[in-house]
Design a protein around this motif. Structure first.
Motif, PDB file in Angstrom:
ATOM      1  N   LEU A 139      22.185 -14.710  19.797  1.00  0.00           N
ATOM      2  CA  LEU A 139      21.788 -16.094  19.534  1.00  0.00           C
ATOM      3  C   LEU A 139      23.011 -16.995  19.378  1.00  0.00           C
ATOM      4  CD1 LEU A 139      18.871 -15.622  16.987  1.00  0.00           C
ATOM      5  CD2 LEU A 139      18.697 -16.439  19.341  1.00  0.00           C
ATOM      6  N   PHE A 140      23.998 -16.530  18.643  1.00  0.00           N
ATOM      7  CA  PHE A 140      25.196 -17.328  18.404  1.00  0.00           C
ATOM      8  C   PHE A 140      25.962 -17.564  19.699  1.00  0.00           C
ATOM      9  CE2 PHE A 140      29.597 -17.964  17.030  1.00  0.00           C
ATOM     10  CZ  PHE A 140      29.405 -18.964  16.093  1.00  0.00           C
ATOM     11  N   ASP A 141      26.140 -16.509  20.495  1.00  0.00           N
ATOM     12  CA  ASP A 141      26.872 -16.633  21.760  1.00  0.00           C
ATOM     13  C   ASP A 141      26.127 -17.507  22.760  1.00  0.00           C
ATOM     14  OD1 ASP A 141      28.868 -15.040  20.744  1.00  0.00           O
ATOM     15  OD2 ASP A 141      28.138 -13.203  21.700  1.00  0.00           O
ATOM     16  N   GLY A 142      24.805 -17.580  22.655  1.00  0.00           N
ATOM     17  CA  GLY A 142      24.021 -18.373  23.586  1.00  0.00           C
ATOM     18  C   GLY A 142      23.923 -19.845  23.215  1.00  0.00           C
ATOM     19  N   THR A 143      24.497 -20.231  22.076  1.00  0.00           N
ATOM     20  CA  THR A 143      24.447 -21.621  21.653  1.00  0.00           C
ATOM     21  C   THR A 143      25.362 -22.462  22.534  1.00  0.00           C
ATOM     22  OG1 THR A 143      24.016 -20.960  19.394  1.00  0.00           O
ATOM     23  CG2 THR A 143      24.845 -23.173  19.708  1.00  0.00           C
ATOM     24  N   THR A 144      24.805 -23.547  23.074  1.00  0.00           N
ATOM     25  CA  THR A 144      25.599 -24.380  23.984  1.00  0.00           C
ATOM     26  C   THR A 144      25.862 -25.774  23.445  1.00  0.00           C
ATOM     27  OG1 THR A 144      23.606 -25.100  25.132  1.00  0.00           O
ATOM     28  CG2 THR A 144      24.752 -23.176  26.027  1.00  0.00           C
ATOM     29  N   LYS A 145      25.101 -26.231  22.467  1.00  0.00           N
ATOM     30  CA  LYS A 145      25.263 -27.602  21.987  1.00  0.00           C
ATOM     31  C   LYS A 145      25.909 -27.681  20.611  1.00  0.00           C
ATOM     32  CE  LYS A 145      22.124 -29.779  24.947  1.00  0.00           C
ATOM     33  NZ  LYS A 145      22.423 -30.930  25.638  1.00  0.00           N
ATOM     34  N   SER A 146      25.324 -27.034  19.633  1.00  0.00           N
ATOM     35  CA  SER A 146      25.870 -27.113  18.281  1.00  0.00           C
ATOM     36  C   SER A 146      25.351 -25.960  17.429  1.00  0.00           C
ATOM     37  CB  SER A 146      25.498 -28.443  17.623  1.00  0.00           C
ATOM     38  OG  SER A 146      24.108 -28.524  17.426  1.00  0.00           O
ATOM     39  N   VAL A 147      26.016 -25.784  16.315  1.00  0.00           N
ATOM     40  CA  VAL A 147      25.609 -24.773  15.348  1.00  0.00           C
ATOM     41  C   VAL A 147      25.467 -25.489  14.016  1.00  0.00           C
ATOM     42  CG1 VAL A 147      26.292 -22.674  14.156  1.00  0.00           C
ATOM     43  CG2 VAL A 147      26.786 -22.930  16.577  1.00  0.00           C
TER      44      VAL A 147
END
Length: 49
Positions: free
Chosen positions: A12-20
């Motif tokens: 999930l973390f690696d697939g984040t493209t916009k923000s966390v």
């Protein structure tokens, strides 16, 4: 509800493209060092920073 594994979290973390977004909550928020600032905030006074 299934629990999230370390590998699942990494995916999930690696697939984040916009923000966390990180949210940390405490059962009670009452730090002695910030008591006066917290009192002002709760009274509706503008934030001083």
């Amino acid at each position: 509800m299934p629990s999230l594994t370390n590998a699942g979290f990494d995916e999930l973390f690696d697939g984040t493209t916009k923000s966390v977004f990180r949210l940390e909550t405490l059962p009670v928020y009452n730090p002695v060092s910030e008591a006066s600032s917290l009192k002002s905030y709760l009274a509706g006074d503008p934030c001083r920073g």
